[in-house]
Design an enzyme around this catalytic site. Structure first.
Site, mmCIF file in Angstrom:
data_model
loop_
_atom_site.group_PDB
_atom_site.id
_atom_site.type_symbol
_atom_site.label_atom_id
_atom_site.label_comp_id
_atom_site.label_asym_id
_atom_site.label_seq_id
_atom_site.Cartn_x
_atom_site.Cartn_y
_atom_site.Cartn_z
ATOM 1 N N ARG A 88 -14.889 88.964 52.291
ATOM 2 C CA ARG A 88 -16.336 89.089 52.055
ATOM 3 C C ARG A 88 -16.825 87.716 51.618
ATOM 4 O O ARG A 88 -16.233 87.087 50.722
ATOM 5 C CB ARG A 88 -16.658 90.120 50.987
ATOM 6 N N ARG A 136 -17.724 99.044 45.991
ATOM 7 C CA ARG A 136 -17.211 99.989 46.996
ATOM 8 C C ARG A 136 -16.218 99.357 47.954
ATOM 9 O O ARG A 136 -15.103 99.853 48.136
ATOM 10 C CB ARG A 136 -18.375 100.547 47.834
ATOM 11 N N THR A 137 -16.636 98.279 48.619
ATOM 12 C CA THR A 137 -15.824 97.723 49.714
ATOM 13 C C THR A 137 -14.500 97.177 49.176
ATOM 14 O O THR A 137 -13.439 97.425 49.754
ATOM 15 C CB THR A 137 -16.627 96.619 50.433
HETATM 16 N N1 CP Z 1 -21.848 99.097 50.616
HETATM 17 C C1 CP Z 1 -21.259 98.015 50.061
HETATM 18 O O1 CP Z 1 -20.853 97.077 50.748
HETATM 19 O O2 CP Z 1 -21.145 98.079 48.692
HETATM 20 P P1 CP Z 1 -20.436 96.983 47.787
HETATM 21 O O3 CP Z 1 -21.272 95.749 47.824
HETATM 22 O O4 CP Z 1 -20.342 97.606 46.425
HETATM 23 O O5 CP Z 1 -19.077 96.708 48.388
#
Ligand code: CP
Length: 314
Positions: A104, A54-55
């Protein structure tokens, strides 16, 4: 705003400004041509040392919608596997003319180090650092609640008087931490519910109520229930006897969901462990905002990137 590292750094006016700016960005989604020229000529690197669906993709979509040039860096397959440090990696990438870094990282504080140690001199956006913070997730969660509750009259509003319950693996959750600061800054009352082993150590430092009896808290009909993923990858010993017991006591099971008020929003940041912390009946129900949260993440990230790169709101 120079960087976005933590929601604890956001004043109420600043947070509402970002949510209003996200509303402006959302108006582009229904257009035939969704792109804005706002960041044309600027280059953003997405520095992902930890897995993400997602992010990572949401930031990329947001950057492209604002016409920025995008570089996606994944630690897997890079010189990180040869031992290159975060500092050297970041300096190598910014030497190529990068204007902002989205990071991240598995280490709590990695985004702070990048922003505040003088290694690089460009805006840094924290896309999740260890168990510390995930500020854009909290902003998209707040945006989603505000939109569901206030609809088209959301602009300028906070979350005053709303009651939000955050449930599950609080101890390992950067989402819970960022939401604790942001939702309370916006006027919501936050309750965290978890087995005692999965509540944070420094409980008194959070502006929230902490409980372990999920049924008692759900009986108060909160406005939103945010279920958290059990983060097995961060658990190096047993925090609860079995997944079956966790689900029975702290999961949003079909039976618990059936007792929930129809007004209560069901949230989850994803990825979901269906059948563990949340059942499919809840995740796929009209009360669920799971897919809306993902869609809103693009607008919120557009607003954040616009703010850190231009110093203004949309
Ligand atoms: N909610 C979230 O951070 O999902 P991801 O780890 O898929 O980015």
């Amino acid at each position: 705003m120079r960087h976005l590292l933590s929601t604890a750094d956001l004043a109420r006016d600043e947070a509402i400004g970002l949510l209003d700016s996200s509303e402006d960005m959302a108006t582009t989604a229904d257009r035939a041509h969704k792109k804005l020229p706002a960041l044309r000529g600027l280059t953003i690197v997405n520095l992902f040392f930890e897995d993400s669906t997602r992010t990572r993709i949401s930031f990329e979509v947001a950057e492209k919608r604002l016409s920025a040039d995008v570089i996606n860096f994944a630690a897997k397959g890079s010189s990180v596997s040869k031992g290159e440090s975060l500092k050297d990696t970041a300096q190598t990438l910014t030497a190529m003319g990068v204007d902002a870094v989205v990071i991240r990282h598995g280490a709590s504080g990695a985004a702070y180090q990048l922003a505040n140690r003088g290694w690089i001199d460009v805006p840094v956006v924290n896309a999740g650092d260890g168990t510390h913070e995930h500020p854009t997730q909290a902003l998209l969660d707040a945006y989603t609640i505000r939109k569901r509750v206030h609809g088209s009259s959301s602009r300028g509003k906070g979350l005053d008087g709303l009651r939000v319950t955050i449930v599950g693996d609080i101890a390992h959750s950067r989402v819970a931490r960022s939401n604790a600061w942001l939702l309370t800054t916006l006027g919501a009352e936050v309750t965290m519910v978890a087995p005692p082993t999965l509540l944070p150590h420094a409980r008194e430092s959070f502006p929230v109520v902490m409980e372990s009896d999920l049924d008692a808290v759900l009986a108060t009909n909160p406005d939103a229930v945010m279920m958290l993923r059990i983060q097995k990858e961060r658990m190096h010993h047993a925090f609860f006897p079995s997944e079956r017991e966790f689900s029975q006591l702290w999961g949003l099971t079909a039976e618990r969901f059936a007792r929930l008020s129809e007004r209560t929003l069901v949230m989850h940041p994803g990825p979901m462990n269906r059948g563990l912390e949340i059942c499919s009946e809840a995740a796929d129900s009209p009360q669920s905002t799971v897919i809306e949260q993902v869609a809103n993440g693009v607008f919120v990230r557009m607003a954040v990137l616009y703010s850190v790169l231009t110093g203004s709101e949309a």
